[in-house]
Scaffold this active site. Structure first.
Site, PDB file in Angstrom:
ATOM      1  N   GLY A  33       3.140 -35.836 -13.973  1.00 30.19           N
ATOM      2  CA  GLY A  33       2.025 -34.951 -13.650  1.00 30.19           C
ATOM      3  C   GLY A  33       0.777 -35.721 -13.265  1.00 30.19           C
ATOM      4  O   GLY A  33       0.738 -36.956 -13.324  1.00 30.19           O
ATOM      5  N   ASP A  85       1.953 -38.623 -22.132  1.00 28.17           N
ATOM      6  CA  ASP A  85       2.200 -37.540 -21.176  1.00 28.17           C
ATOM      7  C   ASP A  85       1.128 -36.473 -21.310  1.00 28.17           C
ATOM      8  O   ASP A  85       0.423 -36.394 -22.328  1.00 28.17           O
ATOM      9  CB  ASP A  85       3.581 -36.924 -21.431  1.00 28.17           C
ATOM     10  CG  ASP A  85       4.124 -36.171 -20.217  1.00 28.17           C
ATOM     11  OD1 ASP A  85       3.444 -36.149 -19.168  1.00 28.17           O
ATOM     12  OD2 ASP A  85       5.238 -35.618 -20.324  1.00 28.17           O
ATOM     13  N   ALA A  87      -0.043 -32.174 -20.666  1.00 29.49           N
ATOM     14  CA  ALA A  87       0.430 -30.875 -21.129  1.00 29.49           C
ATOM     15  C   ALA A  87      -0.210 -29.786 -20.293  1.00 29.49           C
ATOM     16  O   ALA A  87      -1.270 -29.985 -19.688  1.00 29.49           O
ATOM     17  CB  ALA A  87       0.105 -30.674 -22.607  1.00 29.49           C
ATOM     18  N   ASP A  88       0.441 -28.637 -20.272  1.00 26.97           N
ATOM     19  CA  ASP A  88      -0.130 -27.464 -19.608  1.00 26.97           C
ATOM     20  C   ASP A  88      -0.955 -26.625 -20.579  1.00 26.97           C
ATOM     21  O   ASP A  88      -1.903 -25.954 -20.171  1.00 26.97           O
ATOM     22  CB  ASP A  88       0.986 -26.627 -18.988  1.00 26.97           C
ATOM     23  CG  ASP A  88       1.748 -27.420 -17.924  1.00 26.97           C
ATOM     24  OD1 ASP A  88       1.111 -27.847 -16.950  1.00 26.97           O
ATOM     25  OD2 ASP A  88       2.957 -27.618 -18.095  1.00 26.97           O
ATOM     26  N   GLU A 107      11.208 -35.060 -20.210  1.00 26.83           N
ATOM     27  CA  GLU A 107      10.037 -35.286 -21.063  1.00 26.83           C
ATOM     28  C   GLU A 107      10.396 -35.096 -22.531  1.00 26.83           C
ATOM     29  O   GLU A 107       9.994 -35.884 -23.396  1.00 26.83           O
ATOM     30  CB  GLU A 107       8.909 -34.340 -20.661  1.00 26.83           C
ATOM     31  CG  GLU A 107       8.290 -34.664 -19.316  1.00 26.83           C
ATOM     32  CD  GLU A 107       7.329 -33.602 -18.814  1.00 26.83           C
ATOM     33  OE1 GLU A 107       6.593 -33.891 -17.853  1.00 26.83           O
ATOM     34  OE2 GLU A 107       7.320 -32.483 -19.364  1.00 26.83           O
ATOM     35  N   LYS A 125      -6.970 -27.394 -20.982  1.00 25.42           N
ATOM     36  CA  LYS A 125      -5.627 -27.194 -21.539  1.00 25.42           C
ATOM     37  C   LYS A 125      -5.658 -26.797 -23.021  1.00 25.42           C
ATOM     38  O   LYS A 125      -4.618 -26.463 -23.586  1.00 25.42           O
ATOM     39  CB  LYS A 125      -4.801 -28.472 -21.365  1.00 25.42           C
ATOM     40  CG  LYS A 125      -4.751 -29.015 -19.934  1.00 25.42           C
ATOM     41  CD  LYS A 125      -4.221 -28.002 -18.964  1.00 25.42           C
ATOM     42  CE  LYS A 125      -4.015 -28.490 -17.550  1.00 25.42           C
ATOM     43  NZ  LYS A 125      -4.546 -29.718 -17.117  1.00 25.42           N
TER      44      LYS A 125
END
Length: 226
Positions: A33, A85, A87-88, A107, A125
């Site tokens: 992302g 990583d 996140a949404d 993931e 987020k």
């Protein structure tokens, strides 16, 4: 700061944190992302300080290789020291919704293999309750209609993300109208038990260990609340 500047700032914080955790033989897990891309671009300066990486998508692997950073298959490494990583969505328990980039299965695999999972995100987020962002579910293609009917029974409104295939050759159903998700762990488990589902984008049974959140007032570090 605009959103891109926030992403760059939180990536910098994650790089600084990662440098305190790694050694010469360390493998760093890299997510997928736009925020993860910022981390890749910034960690490249320090590629000589660790052995290499494991990537959660082909896109991230290509970006890493373009920086001259070694990328290993997960099966070829014995340990992943740390996984970074985005996140949404993220809540105060550091339970997440992920999968907007259709890489949720890989993931989740790298998350499970890593000693520590560090989530990086901008303040947009952060939510009290998960579910406004449609929940991605990776599905074996022949099971699409069956799985969709089962998701409706759980209260969701699944929409096929057309013209999208995961790196695993599967499809994505985005499940709308789940907000607020009362028990993310229970829902994660129920969806994963549907035959034909590979996995879903709830990272609740195994949430993030730490979240770096970029805000207009600076970087805020969160640990899970009870």
């Amino acid at each position: 700061m605009d959103q891109n500047q926030l992403k760059q700032a939180v990536a910098k914080a994650a790089v600084e944190y990662t440098l305190t955790k790694i050694e010469a033989d360390s493998i760093v897990g890299i997510g997928t992302g736009s925020t993860a891309n910022c981390f890749i671009d910034q960690i490249a300066e320090y590629k000589h300080l660790f052995q290499g990486t494991v990537a959660s998508s082909e896109g991230s692997a290509e970006r890493l290789r373009a920086h001259g950073i070694p990328v290993f298959e997960l099966n070829a490494v014995s340990e992943v020291t740390i996984y970074i990583d985005g996140a949404d969505e993220a809540n105060p328990h550091l339970q997440l919704i992920k999968g907007g980039g259709a890489a949720l299965t890989r993931e989740k695999i790298v998350t499970a293999a890593a000693n520590e999972f560090v989530c990086i995100a901008d303040e947009s987020k952060w939510v009290e309750h998960l579910g406004n962002f449609p929940l991605p579910v990776e599905v074996i293609p022949m099971a699409r209609s069956f799985v969709a009917r089962e998701l409706v029974k759980l209260g969701g409104d699944p929409v096929w993300r057309e013209n999208v295939l995961t790196d695993n050759g599967n499809i994505i159903l985005d499940v709308h109208h789940l907000h607020p998700i009362a028990s993310a762990c229970d829902l994660e488990q129920k969806i994963n038990q549907i035959t034909g589902v590979v996995t879903n984008g709830l990272f609740a049974i195994k949430p993030a260990d730490v979240l770096f959140l970029a805000t207009q007032d600076g970087i805020i570090s969160h640990r899970p609340t009870d």
